[in-house]
Design a protein around this motif. Sequence first.
Motif, PDB file in Angstrom:
ATOM      1  N   LYS A   1       8.536  -7.819  -8.338  1.00  0.00           N
ATOM      2  CA  LYS A   1       7.155  -7.186  -8.403  1.00  0.00           C
ATOM      3  C   LYS A   1       6.567  -7.126  -6.927  1.00  0.00           C
ATOM      4  CE  LYS A   1       5.114  -5.788 -11.539  1.00  0.00           C
ATOM      5  NZ  LYS A   1       4.567  -4.467 -12.345  1.00  0.00           N
TER       6      LYS A   1
ATOM      7  N   PHE B   1       5.848  -3.480  -4.774  1.00  0.00           N
ATOM      8  CA  PHE B   1       4.689  -3.567  -4.091  1.00  0.00           C
ATOM      9  C   PHE B   1       4.797  -3.311  -2.557  1.00  0.00           C
ATOM     10  CE2 PHE B   1       2.320  -5.554  -7.871  1.00  0.00           C
ATOM     11  CZ  PHE B   1       1.371  -4.623  -7.691  1.00  0.00           C
TER      12      PHE B   1
ATOM     13  N   ALA C   1       6.357  -0.025  -2.187  1.00  0.00           N
ATOM     14  CA  ALA C   1       5.083   1.230  -2.387  1.00  0.00           C
ATOM     15  C   ALA C   1       4.354   0.984  -1.024  1.00  0.00           C
ATOM     16  CB  ALA C   1       4.338   0.794  -3.467  1.00  0.00           C
ATOM     17  N   GLY C   2       4.102   0.117  -0.300  1.00  0.00           N
ATOM     18  CA  GLY C   2       3.326  -0.036   0.618  1.00  0.00           C
ATOM     19  C   GLY C   2       4.103   0.642   1.938  1.00  0.00           C
TER      20      GLY C   2
ATOM     21  N   ASP D   1       0.868   7.665  -1.757  1.00  0.00           N
ATOM     22  CA  ASP D   1       1.783   7.131  -2.862  1.00  0.00           C
ATOM     23  C   ASP D   1       1.875   7.818  -3.931  1.00  0.00           C
ATOM     24  OD1 ASP D   1      -0.784   6.458  -3.877  1.00  0.00           O
ATOM     25  OD2 ASP D   1      -0.394   4.250  -3.489  1.00  0.00           O
TER      26      ASP D   1
END
Length: 167
Positions: free
Chosen positions: A21, A25, A28-29, A38
């Motif tokens: 996870k 994240f 995604a950043g 995004d």
Amino acid sequence: AGAGAALAGAVYFMLAHACAKAALFLAAGNVQRALGHDRVEALRGAGAALPMTFLAFALASLSLMGLPPSGGFVAKWLLLRGALEAEAWALAVAIVGGGLLAAGYLLRVLALAMAVPSGPPPPVARVPRTLEAVALALALAAVALGLVSSAPLALLEVGAPEPLGML
């Protein structure tokens, strides 16, 4: 043995899930930083622009879906084994269903990112390699937890209040 498998699976799940996870994240950043958004619908072709980021995303996705050879697979297998041995059918269905749901939303992102853009490729800002490398390292850790599961599971056995029956 069912309770021991479930306990080991729960602890292993926390470890593998945390790595996977966190990698997602961070990926995604990186996408946000590179593309300025995004939005999943606007990711078409982003995989070519950010190959290391989407490799990290794909590897972390394996673990969240619970696919071999990832740590998520080992954890979900232990949880499923514990649920089946305890005849907790609803829990077993939830474990399998959770993996299928994760596959549905994660594969959609990957499919769009790897698709050929219909127009010109999106403008991409530079993402420092260190940011991409950290996401990839965490994703690799999530997969490695499946490849070398015997050592961490042996540590769980040592610290357990009663034998887990894992080894």
